[in-house]
Scaffold this active site. Structure first.
Site, PDB file in Angstrom:
ATOM      1  CE1 TYR A 176      -3.458   2.814   1.059  1.00  0.00           C
ATOM      2  CE2 TYR A 176      -1.817   3.357   2.728  1.00  0.00           C
ATOM      3  CZ  TYR A 176      -2.960   3.683   2.025  1.00  0.00           C
ATOM      4  OH  TYR A 176      -3.607   4.867   2.277  1.00  0.00           O
ATOM      5  CE  LYS A 203      -3.138   5.375  -1.336  1.00  0.00           C
ATOM      6  NZ  LYS A 203      -4.211   6.110  -2.030  1.00  0.00           N
TER       7      LYS A 203
HETATM    8  N1  LIG Z   1      -8.277   6.841   6.184  1.00  0.00           N
HETATM    9  C1  LIG Z   1      -7.007   7.164   6.410  1.00  0.00           C
HETATM   10  O1  LIG Z   1      -6.533   7.163   7.551  1.00  0.00           O
HETATM   11  C2  LIG Z   1      -6.121   7.562   5.249  1.00  0.00           C
HETATM   12  C3  LIG Z   1      -4.822   8.002   5.509  1.00  0.00           C
HETATM   13  C4  LIG Z   1      -4.019   8.396   4.446  1.00  0.00           C
HETATM   14  C5  LIG Z   1      -4.496   8.340   3.156  1.00  0.00           C
HETATM   15  N2  LIG Z   1      -5.771   7.890   2.933  1.00  0.00           N
HETATM   16  C6  LIG Z   1      -6.237   7.819   1.559  1.00  0.00           C
HETATM   17  O2  LIG Z   1      -7.449   8.530   1.459  1.00  0.00           O
HETATM   18  C7  LIG Z   1      -8.330   7.890   0.535  1.00  0.00           C
HETATM   19  C8  LIG Z   1      -9.663   7.589   1.183  1.00  0.00           C
HETATM   20  O3  LIG Z   1      -9.473   6.839   2.335  1.00  0.00           O
HETATM   21  P1  LIG Z   1     -10.716   6.241   3.113  1.00  0.00           P
HETATM   22  O4  LIG Z   1     -10.214   5.835   4.442  1.00  0.00           O
HETATM   23  O5  LIG Z   1     -11.911   7.142   2.983  1.00  0.00           O
HETATM   24  O6  LIG Z   1     -10.987   4.901   2.289  1.00  0.00           O
HETATM   25  P2  LIG Z   1     -12.209   3.898   2.484  1.00  0.00           P
HETATM   26  O7  LIG Z   1     -12.978   4.213   3.715  1.00  0.00           O
HETATM   27  O8  LIG Z   1     -11.591   2.560   2.362  1.00  0.00           O
HETATM   28  O9  LIG Z   1     -13.084   4.272   1.222  1.00  0.00           O
HETATM   29  C9  LIG Z   1     -12.572   4.104  -0.030  1.00  0.00           C
HETATM   30  C10 LIG Z   1     -13.613   4.463  -1.085  1.00  0.00           C
HETATM   31  O10 LIG Z   1     -13.125   3.913  -2.289  1.00  0.00           O
HETATM   32  C11 LIG Z   1     -14.097   3.064  -2.843  1.00  0.00           C
HETATM   33  N3  LIG Z   1     -13.453   1.943  -3.503  1.00  0.00           N
HETATM   34  C12 LIG Z   1     -12.595   1.044  -2.968  1.00  0.00           C
HETATM   35  N4  LIG Z   1     -12.270   0.124  -3.900  1.00  0.00           N
HETATM   36  C13 LIG Z   1     -12.922   0.476  -5.042  1.00  0.00           C
HETATM   37  C14 LIG Z   1     -13.011  -0.096  -6.344  1.00  0.00           C
HETATM   38  N5  LIG Z   1     -12.336  -1.208  -6.665  1.00  0.00           N
HETATM   39  N6  LIG Z   1     -13.764   0.520  -7.275  1.00  0.00           N
HETATM   40  C15 LIG Z   1     -14.454   1.653  -6.956  1.00  0.00           C
HETATM   41  N7  LIG Z   1     -14.420   2.228  -5.745  1.00  0.00           N
HETATM   42  C16 LIG Z   1     -13.666   1.626  -4.792  1.00  0.00           C
HETATM   43  C17 LIG Z   1     -14.988   2.634  -1.687  1.00  0.00           C
HETATM   44  O11 LIG Z   1     -16.299   2.383  -2.155  1.00  0.00           O
HETATM   45  P3  LIG Z   1     -16.914   0.926  -2.480  1.00  0.00           P
HETATM   46  O12 LIG Z   1     -16.389  -0.015  -1.439  1.00  0.00           O
HETATM   47  O13 LIG Z   1     -18.381   1.181  -2.413  1.00  0.00           O
HETATM   48  O14 LIG Z   1     -16.443   0.598  -3.872  1.00  0.00           O
HETATM   49  C18 LIG Z   1     -14.986   3.895  -0.821  1.00  0.00           C
HETATM   50  O15 LIG Z   1     -15.974   4.793  -1.297  1.00  0.00           O
HETATM   51  C19 LIG Z   1      -7.585   6.654   0.047  1.00  0.00           C
HETATM   52  O16 LIG Z   1      -6.940   6.928  -1.175  1.00  0.00           O
HETATM   53  C20 LIG Z   1      -6.564   6.402   1.133  1.00  0.00           C
HETATM   54  O17 LIG Z   1      -5.428   5.731   0.649  1.00  0.00           O
HETATM   55  C21 LIG Z   1      -6.594   7.504   3.944  1.00  0.00           C
END
Ligand SMILES: NC(=O)c1ccc[n+]([C@@H]2O[C@H](COP(=O)([O-])OP(=O)(O)OC[C@H]3O[C@@H](n4cnc5c(N)ncnc54)[C@H](OP(=O)(O)O)[C@@H]3O)[C@@H](O)[C@H]2O)c1
Length: 259
Positions: free
Chosen positions: A156, A160
């Site tokens: 992962y 990134k």
């Molecule tokens: N949360 C953190 O602490 C954190 C920290 C640093 C960076 N980030 C980055 O911020 C972004 C959002 O994080 P998050 O925590 O909100 O992620 P999340 O809760 O896992 O949500 C991810 C979103 O992406 C969608 N998704 C996942 N796989 C998909 C696929 N194959 N096709 C289409 N949609 C897909 C999911 O919807 P469905 O499941 O409905 O498809 C969901 O809407 C990510 O890029 C992550 O790497 C997050």
């Protein structure tokens, strides 16, 4: 020029059914931009869309779309064919936790499909139209994990890092064409995805709407934004002041309890 004039009339958000993607959708709706929201769980997408249609004078479309599919480029081109896209936010991610040698190879390759191949397809599909328009923006979501190796989320973190370097290169390529590219390297964010993996808030954890607002505010000041003061300090200390092996060790403390 208002945000909507610069980055509207439509934005597409990939991965918008919950968490940060839904927060991006809400922030863009408040800025008067029509939305095409993509994710696999269309029932959740539709719930997000209904709230935004009720609260704002904008159009919101939802489409079930798995960005990992081989035909994502064709699907995105088809879904955006009749609308003028001024902004693309690539937010979807897949983050399996555990030492790499214990994870199924298929899971690790899926990280490449969702976090590497799909944002490349996304940017490559949207950029030519934005260049032709002479304006637009592309946001790629990355992470503090992308600045150094990260044990237990090694693949992962590497994915990134790809987004950071891709976004920086695209920022330089597309700027002369009037297209703003921005990589957002976030620290921990309160989202359903993070809540499933972590047992509590890490230092510097932010609400999703704060990350979305700070990221959209930074569009045009690329190539990189790190939302949150604590995270900017962490990035500076880990990335600039410490030897890499020390930075990997310290970052590893924040990933050792992820499940
Ligand atoms: N949360 C953190 O602490 C954190 C920290 C640093 C960076 N980030 C980055 O911020 C972004 C959002 O994080 P998050 O925590 O909100 O992620 P999340 O809760 O896992 O949500 C991810 C979103 O992406 C969608 N998704 C996942 N796989 C998909 C696929 N194959 N096709 C289409 N949609 C897909 C999911 O919807 P469905 O499941 O409905 O498809 C969901 O809407 C990510 O890029 C992550 O790497 C997050």
């Amino acid at each position: 020029m208002s945000f909507a004039e610069k980055y509207g009339p439509w934005a597409v958000v990939a991965g918008a059914s919950e968490g940060l993607g839904a927060a991006f959708a809400a922030a863009l709706a408040a800025r008067g931009v029509n939305l095409l929201l993509l994710a696999r769980r269309v029932n959740l997408l539709e719930r997000v869309a209904q709230d935004l249609r009720a609260g704002h004078d904008i159009e919101v479309r939802t489409e079930a779309c798995d960005v990992a599919r081989a035909d994502f480029a064709d699907a995105l081109a088809r879904l955006t064919a009749d609308i003028e896209i001024g902004l693309g936010v690539y937010n979807a991610a897949f983050a399996p936790v555990g030492e790499m040698h214990t994870r199924a190879l298929d899971d690790l390759l899926r990280v490449i499909d969702v976090n590497v191949r799909a944002p490349l397809v996304f940017a490559r599909t949207l950029a030519p139209r934005m260049v032709a328009q002479g304006r637009g923006g592309i946001v790629l979501m990355s992470s503090l994990a992308g600045f150094q190796g990260a044990p237990r989320i090694a693949t992962y973190a590497a994915s990134k890092a790809f987004n950071i370097v891709l976004g920086e290169g695209l920022w330089a390529e597309l700027k002369p064409h009037g297209v703003d590219v921005l990589v957002a390297a976030a620290g921990a964010i309160r989202t359903p995805g993070y809540a499933k993996a972590a047992s509590g808030d890490a230092p510097g954890t932010l609400d999703a709407h704060v990350v979305a607002e700070q990221t959209l505010d930074a569009l045009g000041n690329g190539p990189l934004v790190v939302p949150g003061g604590v995270n900017r300090v962490a990035r500076f200390v880990l990335g600039r002041m410490l030897p890499r092996r020390t930075a990997i060790g310290i970052f590893g403390r924040s990933t050792k309890d992820l499940a």
